[in-house]
Design an enzyme around this catalytic site. Sequence first.
Site, PDB file in Angstrom:
ATOM      1  N   HIS A 189      -4.572  -1.306  -5.388  1.00 48.80           N
ATOM      2  CA  HIS A 189      -5.159  -0.254  -4.562  1.00 48.80           C
ATOM      3  C   HIS A 189      -5.968   0.649  -5.465  1.00 48.80           C
ATOM      4  O   HIS A 189      -5.451   1.150  -6.462  1.00 48.80           O
ATOM      5  CB  HIS A 189      -4.059   0.491  -3.806  1.00 48.80           C
ATOM      6  CG  HIS A 189      -3.385  -0.408  -2.817  1.00 48.80           C
ATOM      7  ND1 HIS A 189      -2.264  -1.131  -3.122  1.00 48.80           N
ATOM      8  CD2 HIS A 189      -3.739  -0.747  -1.556  1.00 48.80           C
ATOM      9  CE1 HIS A 189      -1.944  -1.884  -2.075  1.00 48.80           C
ATOM     10  NE2 HIS A 189      -2.807  -1.667  -1.113  1.00 48.80           N
TER      11      HIS A 189
ATOM     12  N   GLN B  24       1.675 -11.108  -3.690  1.00 45.48           N
ATOM     13  CA  GLN B  24       0.256 -10.726  -3.717  1.00 45.48           C
ATOM     14  C   GLN B  24      -0.193 -10.358  -5.120  1.00 45.48           C
ATOM     15  O   GLN B  24       0.557  -9.778  -5.887  1.00 45.48           O
ATOM     16  CB  GLN B  24       0.028  -9.498  -2.834  1.00 45.48           C
ATOM     17  CG  GLN B  24      -0.088  -9.791  -1.367  1.00 45.48           C
ATOM     18  CD  GLN B  24      -0.771  -8.633  -0.620  1.00 45.48           C
ATOM     19  OE1 GLN B  24      -1.811  -8.130  -1.036  1.00 45.48           O
ATOM     20  NE2 GLN B  24      -0.162  -8.222   0.467  1.00 45.48           N
TER      21      GLN B  24
ATOM     22  N   LYS C 288     -12.588  -5.260   6.430  1.00 39.26           N
ATOM     23  CA  LYS C 288     -12.357  -6.033   5.204  1.00 39.26           C
ATOM     24  C   LYS C 288     -13.528  -6.964   4.917  1.00 39.26           C
ATOM     25  O   LYS C 288     -14.219  -7.407   5.833  1.00 39.26           O
ATOM     26  CB  LYS C 288     -11.132  -6.962   5.350  1.00 39.26           C
ATOM     27  CG  LYS C 288      -9.934  -6.394   6.019  1.00 39.26           C
ATOM     28  CD  LYS C 288      -8.755  -7.340   5.876  1.00 39.26           C
ATOM     29  CE  LYS C 288      -8.685  -8.405   6.937  1.00 39.26           C
ATOM     30  NZ  LYS C 288      -7.635  -9.383   6.719  1.00 39.26           N
TER      31      LYS C 288
ATOM     32  N   CYS D 273       0.826  -1.216   0.000  1.00 39.80           N
ATOM     33  CA  CYS D 273       0.000   0.000   0.000  1.00 39.80           C
ATOM     34  C   CYS D 273       0.859   1.265   0.000  1.00 39.80           C
ATOM     35  O   CYS D 273       0.606   2.152  -0.826  1.00 39.80           O
ATOM     36  CB  CYS D 273      -0.958  -0.001   1.180  1.00 39.80           C
ATOM     37  SG  CYS D 273      -1.213  -1.581   1.960  1.00 39.80           S
TER      38      CYS D 273
ATOM     39  N   HIS E  37      -8.292  -1.573  -0.841  1.00 38.72           N
ATOM     40  CA  HIS E  37      -7.190  -2.534  -1.029  1.00 38.72           C
ATOM     41  C   HIS E  37      -7.855  -3.838  -1.432  1.00 38.72           C
ATOM     42  O   HIS E  37      -8.816  -4.249  -0.789  1.00 38.72           O
ATOM     43  CB  HIS E  37      -6.447  -2.827   0.270  1.00 38.72           C
ATOM     44  CG  HIS E  37      -5.934  -1.646   1.017  1.00 38.72           C
ATOM     45  ND1 HIS E  37      -4.607  -1.507   1.338  1.00 38.72           N
ATOM     46  CD2 HIS E  37      -6.547  -0.556   1.538  1.00 38.72           C
ATOM     47  CE1 HIS E  37      -4.440  -0.397   2.024  1.00 38.72           C
ATOM     48  NE2 HIS E  37      -5.593   0.209   2.169  1.00 38.72           N
TER      49      HIS E  37
ATOM     50  N   ASP F   9      -2.072  -7.893  -5.950  1.00 36.90           N
ATOM     51  CA  ASP F   9      -2.540  -6.746  -5.173  1.00 36.90           C
ATOM     52  C   ASP F   9      -3.016  -5.607  -6.066  1.00 36.90           C
ATOM     53  O   ASP F   9      -2.574  -5.485  -7.213  1.00 36.90           O
ATOM     54  CB  ASP F   9      -1.372  -6.250  -4.301  1.00 36.90           C
ATOM     55  CG  ASP F   9      -1.846  -5.438  -3.114  1.00 36.90           C
ATOM     56  OD1 ASP F   9      -3.072  -5.323  -2.936  1.00 36.90           O
ATOM     57  OD2 ASP F   9      -0.987  -4.931  -2.362  1.00 36.90           O
TER      58      ASP F   9
ATOM     59  N   ARG G 124       6.617 -11.405   5.408  1.00 32.74           N
ATOM     60  CA  ARG G 124       5.961 -11.252   6.704  1.00 32.74           C
ATOM     61  C   ARG G 124       6.559 -12.239   7.679  1.00 32.74           C
ATOM     62  O   ARG G 124       6.871 -13.379   7.306  1.00 32.74           O
ATOM     63  CB  ARG G 124       4.456 -11.512   6.597  1.00 32.74           C
ATOM     64  CG  ARG G 124       3.756 -10.412   5.859  1.00 32.74           C
ATOM     65  CD  ARG G 124       2.255 -10.555   5.897  1.00 32.74           C
ATOM     66  NE  ARG G 124       1.699  -9.575   4.963  1.00 32.74           N
ATOM     67  CZ  ARG G 124       0.415  -9.484   4.640  1.00 32.74           C
ATOM     68  NH1 ARG G 124      -0.441 -10.317   5.174  1.00 32.74           N
ATOM     69  NH2 ARG G 124       0.006  -8.579   3.798  1.00 32.74           N
TER      70      ARG G 124
HETATM   71  C1  TSB Z   1      -4.849  -6.451  -0.323  1.00 29.44           C
HETATM   72  N1  TSB Z   1      -2.733  -4.301   1.947  1.00 29.44           N
HETATM   73  C2  TSB Z   1      -3.609  -5.387   1.613  1.00 29.44           C
HETATM   74  C3  TSB Z   1      -3.654  -5.591   0.102  1.00 29.44           C
HETATM   75  O1  TSB Z   1      -3.745  -4.348  -0.552  1.00 29.44           O
HETATM   76  C4  TSB Z   1      -3.095  -6.648   2.307  1.00 29.44           C
HETATM   77  O2  TSB Z   1      -1.905  -6.849   2.404  1.00 29.44           O
HETATM   78  N2  TSB Z   1      -4.034  -7.468   2.772  1.00 29.44           N
HETATM   79  S1  TSB Z   1      -3.761  -8.825   3.555  1.00 29.44           S
HETATM   80  O3  TSB Z   1      -2.886  -8.621   4.641  1.00 29.44           O
HETATM   81  O4  TSB Z   1      -5.040  -9.386   3.871  1.00 29.44           O
HETATM   82  O5  TSB Z   1      -3.038  -9.806   2.563  1.00 29.44           O
HETATM   83  C5  TSB Z   1      -3.600 -10.074   1.306  1.00 29.44           C
HETATM   84  C6  TSB Z   1      -3.782 -11.573   1.088  1.00 29.44           C
HETATM   85  O6  TSB Z   1      -2.526 -12.226   1.187  1.00 29.44           O
HETATM   86  C7  TSB Z   1      -4.646 -12.284   2.116  1.00 29.44           C
HETATM   87  O7  TSB Z   1      -5.997 -12.148   1.809  1.00 29.44           O
HETATM   88  C8  TSB Z   1      -4.174 -13.723   1.992  1.00 29.44           C
HETATM   89  O8  TSB Z   1      -4.886 -14.388   0.970  1.00 29.44           O
HETATM   90  C9  TSB Z   1      -2.724 -13.585   1.558  1.00 29.44           C
HETATM   91  N3  TSB Z   1      -1.761 -13.877   2.635  1.00 29.44           N
HETATM   92  C10 TSB Z   1      -1.637 -13.218   3.800  1.00 29.44           C
HETATM   93  N4  TSB Z   1      -0.637 -13.743   4.542  1.00 29.44           N
HETATM   94  C11 TSB Z   1      -0.129 -14.774   3.827  1.00 29.44           C
HETATM   95  C12 TSB Z   1       0.921 -15.718   4.043  1.00 29.44           C
HETATM   96  N5  TSB Z   1       1.653 -15.686   5.145  1.00 29.44           N
HETATM   97  N6  TSB Z   1       1.179 -16.651   3.093  1.00 29.44           N
HETATM   98  C13 TSB Z   1       0.441 -16.665   1.952  1.00 29.44           C
HETATM   99  N7  TSB Z   1      -0.543 -15.804   1.694  1.00 29.44           N
HETATM  100  C14 TSB Z   1      -0.842 -14.870   2.604  1.00 29.44           C
HETATM  101 ZN    ZN Z   2      -2.961  -2.653   0.648  1.00 29.23          ZN
END
Ligand code: TSB
Ligand code: ZN
Length: 583
Positions: free
Chosen positions: A327, A323, A411, A276, A457, A325, A305
């Site tokens: 925005h 992702q 969300k 983001c 997002h 992803d 992460r």
């Molecule tokens: C959607 N900022 C938002 C983005 O813009 C975001 O990061 N959202 S999130 O934290 O929900 O992460 C997006 C998606 O990543 C989740 O819906 C999930 O499907 C996936 N995700 C989250 N953590 C993990 C992980 N550790 N391993 C694999 N996929 C993951």
């Molecule tokens: Zn985001």
Amino acid sequence: MKNIKEDERLSKLNHSCAHLLAQAVKHLYPNALFWVGPVIEEGFYYDIDLGDITITDEDLEKIEKEMKKISKDGKRIYREEISKEEALERFKNDPYKIDLINNFEEGTIISCYTQGDFTDLCRGPHVESVKELKYFKLIKFSGAYWKGDSKNKMLQRIYGVCYENEEDLNEYLKELEEAKERDHRKIGKDLSIFMQHDLVGKGMPLWLPNGALIRKQLENYIYEKEHALGYQHVYTPCVGTVDLYKTSGHWDHYKENMFPMMKVDEEEFVLRPMNCPHHMLVYANELHSYRDLPIRIGEFATDFRYEASGAVKGLERVRCMCQNDAHLFVTPEQIGEEFKKVVRLILDVYKDFGLKDYSFRLSLRDKEDKEKYFDDDEMWNMAENKLREVLDDFGVPYYEAVGEAAFYGPKLDVEVKPAVGPEVTLSTCQLDFLLPRRFELFYIDQNGEKQIPVVIHRAIFGTFDRFTAFLLEETKGALPLWLSPTQVDIIPVNNEYHLDYSKEVFNKLESVGIRVKLDDRNEKLGYKVRESIVNKNPYTLILGQKEVESKNVSYRMYSEEDTHQMGLDEFAQKIIDDIKARK
Ligand code: TSB
Ligand code: ZN
């Protein structure tokens, strides 16, 4: 699978069986100490301190045998109620139980259960006699830190399950076996989709050529969809400075999920956990009028992460992920329509992949959790109400979950159930009034005034990692033609006579862009065909004398017994059409 926790009788049986397990362990390992043994959805577990001993499969068998023996002895189970003081005295040599007892308030009456030579602290209730515990099975074991804290000692966790009768137990074991077969970690290994290596690190899978092919197709697929919907894709670095994440609020509200800072010259960097902030800067790079909005910035973006080491799992929960992803920068009036477009896209994608088993979760903040969530009641109420309004208006069924929101806003998450383990979020769509303010984003409205945009997002696949994991489990590895790493596998009946024609077919199919393999090993035909099926190739061509003479192909499709005949050109065209249509 039955949820044991939700069934009173099964809960009782499993709870009692956890004691039976502890008793058997105590018989075999007299120095064992016990922490807690709760009932879980799939049965029970007990966390045990066995000193230096690490449980093995053989130990599990031995313990189970001892449990059977104790059960046959058929001792009654007695409940006893004692004061906290008495409990402290009785368990004085057991530091784990003392820790538990100390957590009870003064004056609490504590209950204990005794069966034969074994007594354990427990709220109960339990069955009346160990005789009732007949149909149980120890399932697996793992390490588990005491109180879940990696600074504490590692205990041994043994999992088991107990049912009322043999049929139910067998049915459960069969389902468990099927789930194991469906587990993407097994499929991923069998089909050479991804690997892990200690030298790379925990939760950092390596996508092998087969996996990379699948991922590339997924990227192309979703890119096309997003492009058609007006998304603009960017590439941005997978690091940012600490200041970037201080501006966004991640540093204060998301730090425990991030890798630690690293210093390069005078700059302090972090591996990014989200994209983001980068996309906010892309938006801010130009002046925008209300006429430009919505602006949709998309990226296939790598994030890092910190996930607990016990939580990482194959491709489903990783520490390095990509992702899908985007925005979306919108005016307040555009929230509803744009949000619905995202939900429609999600539904559209799920339909394309034939995914049916999912549920929508409205993830809200936990008002008490001031550490995780921004303290701005007005903003949260506005965002949550708006989201609810859009969902009600759209008419998708959903349930609400407090404490699951992102730190910046509520969300809509799409939840799915993996073969093994609890539900996970696949797609997500989030409403954010906060980050645009923190980055001082604006657009110019009709009256020439500055206004703050709202950000949505969203990630349709979630991550390519998690989506691939789920897809492998849903299809049991038999991917549709367009996604299969190998689309057509060619097997000559006899290398001596049919290899030349097989090569001709191979060249033809390869030249039109079909992913094709030629199995020219000197193995028996039956062996090669079986292997082709085990590898879940959608099409297996078997070319012998008849095909050489007629210039046809004989093919068999995965999961079909019959073989079909077709002219080579016609076959090539059929495959091309099916791939194009992503059938
Ligand atoms: C959607 N900022 C938002 C983005 O813009 C975001 O990061 N959202 S999130 O934290 O929900 O992460 C997006 C998606 O990543 C989740 O819906 C999930 O499907 C996936 N995700 C989250 N953590 C993990 C992980 N550790 N391993 C694999 N996929 C993951
Ligand atoms: Zn985001």
